[in-house]
Design a protein around this motif. Structure first.
Motif, PDB file in Angstrom:
ATOM      1  N   MET A   1     -36.230 -37.180 -14.031  1.00 24.79           N
ATOM      2  CA  MET A   1     -36.431 -36.101 -15.002  1.00 24.79           C
ATOM      3  C   MET A   1     -35.339 -35.047 -14.882  1.00 24.79           C
ATOM      4  O   MET A   1     -34.890 -34.488 -15.896  1.00 24.79           O
ATOM      5  N   LEU A   2     -34.889 -34.776 -13.660  1.00 22.55           N
ATOM      6  CA  LEU A   2     -33.824 -33.797 -13.461  1.00 22.55           C
ATOM      7  C   LEU A   2     -32.519 -34.266 -14.096  1.00 22.55           C
ATOM      8  O   LEU A   2     -31.834 -33.500 -14.791  1.00 22.55           O
ATOM      9  N   LEU A   3     -32.178 -35.528 -13.878  1.00 25.45           N
ATOM     10  CA  LEU A   3     -30.957 -36.072 -14.473  1.00 25.45           C
ATOM     11  C   LEU A   3     -31.060 -36.124 -15.996  1.00 25.45           C
ATOM     12  O   LEU A   3     -30.121 -35.748 -16.710  1.00 25.45           O
ATOM     13  N   GLY A   4     -32.203 -36.598 -16.485  1.00 23.82           N
ATOM     14  CA  GLY A   4     -32.388 -36.668 -17.932  1.00 23.82           C
ATOM     15  C   GLY A   4     -32.399 -35.300 -18.582  1.00 23.82           C
ATOM     16  O   GLY A   4     -31.815 -35.106 -19.656  1.00 23.82           O
ATOM     17  N   GLY A   5     -33.048 -34.331 -17.928  1.00 20.23           N
ATOM     18  CA  GLY A   5     -33.076 -32.978 -18.476  1.00 20.23           C
ATOM     19  C   GLY A   5     -31.704 -32.338 -18.496  1.00 20.23           C
ATOM     20  O   GLY A   5     -31.333 -31.662 -19.457  1.00 20.23           O
ATOM     21  N   ARG A   6     -30.935 -32.558 -17.418  1.00 23.33           N
ATOM     22  CA  ARG A   6     -29.566 -32.013 -17.368  1.00 23.33           C
ATOM     23  C   ARG A   6     -28.712 -32.588 -18.492  1.00 23.33           C
ATOM     24  O   ARG A   6     -27.969 -31.866 -19.161  1.00 23.33           O
ATOM     25  N   TYR A   7     -28.824 -33.882 -18.723  1.00 24.30           N
ATOM     26  CA  TYR A   7     -28.012 -34.501 -19.773  1.00 24.30           C
ATOM     27  C   TYR A   7     -28.472 -34.064 -21.161  1.00 24.30           C
ATOM     28  O   TYR A   7     -27.650 -33.717 -22.015  1.00 24.30           O
ATOM     29  N   PHE A   8     -29.787 -34.061 -21.387  1.00 18.37           N
ATOM     30  CA  PHE A   8     -30.293 -33.754 -22.730  1.00 18.37           C
ATOM     31  C   PHE A   8     -30.063 -32.293 -23.098  1.00 18.37           C
ATOM     32  O   PHE A   8     -29.652 -31.986 -24.219  1.00 18.37           O
ATOM     33  N   LEU A   9     -30.324 -31.380 -22.157  1.00 15.85           N
ATOM     34  CA  LEU A   9     -30.240 -29.963 -22.481  1.00 15.85           C
ATOM     35  C   LEU A   9     -28.806 -29.456 -22.540  1.00 15.85           C
ATOM     36  O   LEU A   9     -28.475 -28.613 -23.376  1.00 15.85           O
ATOM     37  N   ILE A  10     -27.932 -29.959 -21.672  1.00 14.32           N
ATOM     38  CA  ILE A  10     -26.607 -29.361 -21.531  1.00 14.32           C
ATOM     39  C   ILE A  10     -25.516 -30.213 -22.164  1.00 14.32           C
ATOM     40  O   ILE A  10     -24.674 -29.702 -22.912  1.00 14.32           O
ATOM     41  N   ASP A  11     -25.503 -31.505 -21.889  1.00 18.78           N
ATOM     42  CA  ASP A  11     -24.422 -32.358 -22.400  1.00 18.78           C
ATOM     43  C   ASP A  11     -24.745 -32.933 -23.778  1.00 18.78           C
ATOM     44  O   ASP A  11     -24.024 -32.721 -24.741  1.00 18.78           O
ATOM     45  N   GLY A  12     -25.811 -33.698 -23.846  1.00 17.47           N
ATOM     46  CA  GLY A  12     -26.198 -34.308 -25.113  1.00 17.47           C
ATOM     47  C   GLY A  12     -27.466 -33.672 -25.639  1.00 17.47           C
ATOM     48  O   GLY A  12     -28.026 -32.755 -25.044  1.00 17.47           O
ATOM     49  N   GLY A  13     -27.951 -34.151 -26.757  1.00 18.06           N
ATOM     50  CA  GLY A  13     -29.179 -33.590 -27.315  1.00 18.06           C
ATOM     51  C   GLY A  13     -28.967 -32.179 -27.819  1.00 18.06           C
ATOM     52  O   GLY A  13     -28.356 -31.945 -28.865  1.00 18.06           O
ATOM     53  N   LEU A  14     -29.451 -31.194 -27.072  1.00 20.32           N
ATOM     54  CA  LEU A  14     -29.292 -29.795 -27.471  1.00 20.32           C
ATOM     55  C   LEU A  14     -27.865 -29.296 -27.301  1.00 20.32           C
ATOM     56  O   LEU A  14     -27.452 -28.357 -27.983  1.00 20.32           O
ATOM     57  N   ALA A  15     -27.113 -29.885 -26.368  1.00 16.83           N
ATOM     58  CA  ALA A  15     -25.697 -29.530 -26.147  1.00 16.83           C
ATOM     59  C   ALA A  15     -25.513 -28.027 -25.973  1.00 16.83           C
ATOM     60  O   ALA A  15     -24.705 -27.390 -26.645  1.00 16.83           O
ATOM     61  N   LEU A  16     -26.267 -27.451 -25.050  1.00 19.47           N
ATOM     62  CA  LEU A  16     -26.183 -26.009 -24.830  1.00 19.47           C
ATOM     63  C   LEU A  16     -24.836 -25.585 -24.258  1.00 19.47           C
ATOM     64  O   LEU A  16     -24.436 -24.430 -24.414  1.00 19.47           O
ATOM     65  N   GLN A  17     -24.139 -26.502 -23.590  1.00 23.93           N
ATOM     66  CA  GLN A  17     -22.833 -26.168 -23.028  1.00 23.93           C
ATOM     67  C   GLN A  17     -21.852 -25.755 -24.121  1.00 23.93           C
ATOM     68  O   GLN A  17     -21.028 -24.858 -23.929  1.00 23.93           O
ATOM     69  N   GLU A  18     -21.938 -26.385 -25.272  1.00 25.86           N
ATOM     70  CA  GLU A  18     -21.042 -26.061 -26.378  1.00 25.86           C
ATOM     71  C   GLU A  18     -21.522 -24.842 -27.162  1.00 25.86           C
ATOM     72  O   GLU A  18     -20.705 -24.088 -27.692  1.00 25.86           O
ATOM     73  N   LYS A  19     -22.830 -24.631 -27.207  1.00 23.55           N
ATOM     74  CA  LYS A  19     -23.372 -23.547 -28.022  1.00 23.55           C
ATOM     75  C   LYS A  19     -23.370 -22.211 -27.289  1.00 23.55           C
ATOM     76  O   LYS A  19     -23.254 -21.163 -27.921  1.00 23.55           O
ATOM     77  N   LEU A  20     -23.524 -22.245 -25.973  1.00 22.03           N
ATOM     78  CA  LEU A  20     -23.585 -21.013 -25.178  1.00 22.03           C
ATOM     79  C   LEU A  20     -22.422 -21.002 -24.199  1.00 22.03           C
ATOM     80  O   LEU A  20     -22.567 -21.346 -23.027  1.00 22.03           O
ATOM     81  N   ASN A  21     -21.263 -20.600 -24.690  1.00 21.44           N
ATOM     82  CA  ASN A  21     -20.062 -20.639 -23.854  1.00 21.44           C
ATOM     83  C   ASN A  21     -20.065 -19.575 -22.764  1.00 21.44           C
ATOM     84  O   ASN A  21     -19.325 -19.679 -21.786  1.00 21.44           O
ATOM     85  N   LEU A  22     -20.865 -18.524 -22.940  1.00 17.61           N
ATOM     86  CA  LEU A  22     -20.868 -17.445 -21.956  1.00 17.61           C
ATOM     87  C   LEU A  22     -21.566 -17.838 -20.659  1.00 17.61           C
ATOM     88  O   LEU A  22     -21.377 -17.188 -19.637  1.00 17.61           O
TER      89      LEU A  22
END
Length: 201
Positions: free
Chosen positions: A142-163
């Motif tokens: 779940m930790l690996l899947g959550g990290r990928y879905f929330l930050i890299d893929g899926g929601l892609a928060l890394q691209e949306k929240l650059n700060l």
């Protein structure tokens, strides 16, 4: 200038005034991304008032609110983690007690034939440890899947929240052995203490 114009078009492209602005009308500006966003006040103070610097826009009030929200979320996460650990320990102890009570006849026979206390307790401890290890594996997944879905893929928060500097894969991978160790040892230790107190044969 061209980069400033590009950022302007990205932010205000839908505005009717956007079409009236040309690249040569844009003032030179610099966008700085900090490794530690919480040090933005130090950077803003260092550059404010220098020759050639008209103003430093640090959006201080917005960032202060953001960091306060993040700190509050971290505190809530810690409290929830502690609560879940306590609940997990209570469930483990009760489960082991019920299991020991349901097998009291078998354990009584083992005691009568000379089995040691640890020999009687070992199956219960191993059962709790295996169940905890399975839970640890599921938690890692779940930790690996959550990290990928929330930050890299899926929601892609890394691209949306650059700060925000999100946790990296290296930090996640280094925590997986700790999760597995806790999942294995915590139920085993809880079962050991529960049996020492409640396993009466």
């Amino acid at each position: 200038v061209d980069e400033a114009y590009k950022h302007y078009q990205e932010q205000f492209g839908d505005s009717p005034m956007a079409g009236n602005i040309t690249p040569d009308q844009m003032q030179e500006s610099f966008r700085v991304k900090l490794d530690d966003p919480q040090k933005y006040k130090v950077v803003a103070t260092a550059f404010a008032g220098r020759d050639g610097v008209q103003s430093v826009q640090d959006q201080r009030s917005i960032l202060d609110q953001l960091f306060e929200l993040m700190n509050g979320m971290n505190a809530v996460a810690v409290y929830v983690m502690i609560l879940m650990l306590v609940i997990a320990l209570i469930l483990i102890v009760n489960t082991v007690r019920v299991s020991a009570f349901s097998r009291r006849r078998e354990t009584g026979i083992m005691r009568l034939v000379g089995a040691s206390g640890f020999y009687i307790q070992a199956p219960f401890i191993m059962e709790a440890a295996v169940a905890g290890l399975i839970g640890g594996v599921l938690a890692c997944a779940m930790l690996l899947g959550g990290r990928y879905f929330l930050i890299d893929g899926g929601l892609a928060l890394q691209e949306k929240l650059n700060l925000i500097n999100f946790i990296g894969w290296d930090a996640v991978l280094t925590k997986l052995p700790l999760v597995l160790a806790i999942g294995l040892l915590m139920p085993a230790v809880a079962a050991l203490f529960a049996l020492r107190k409640y396993l009466k044969v």
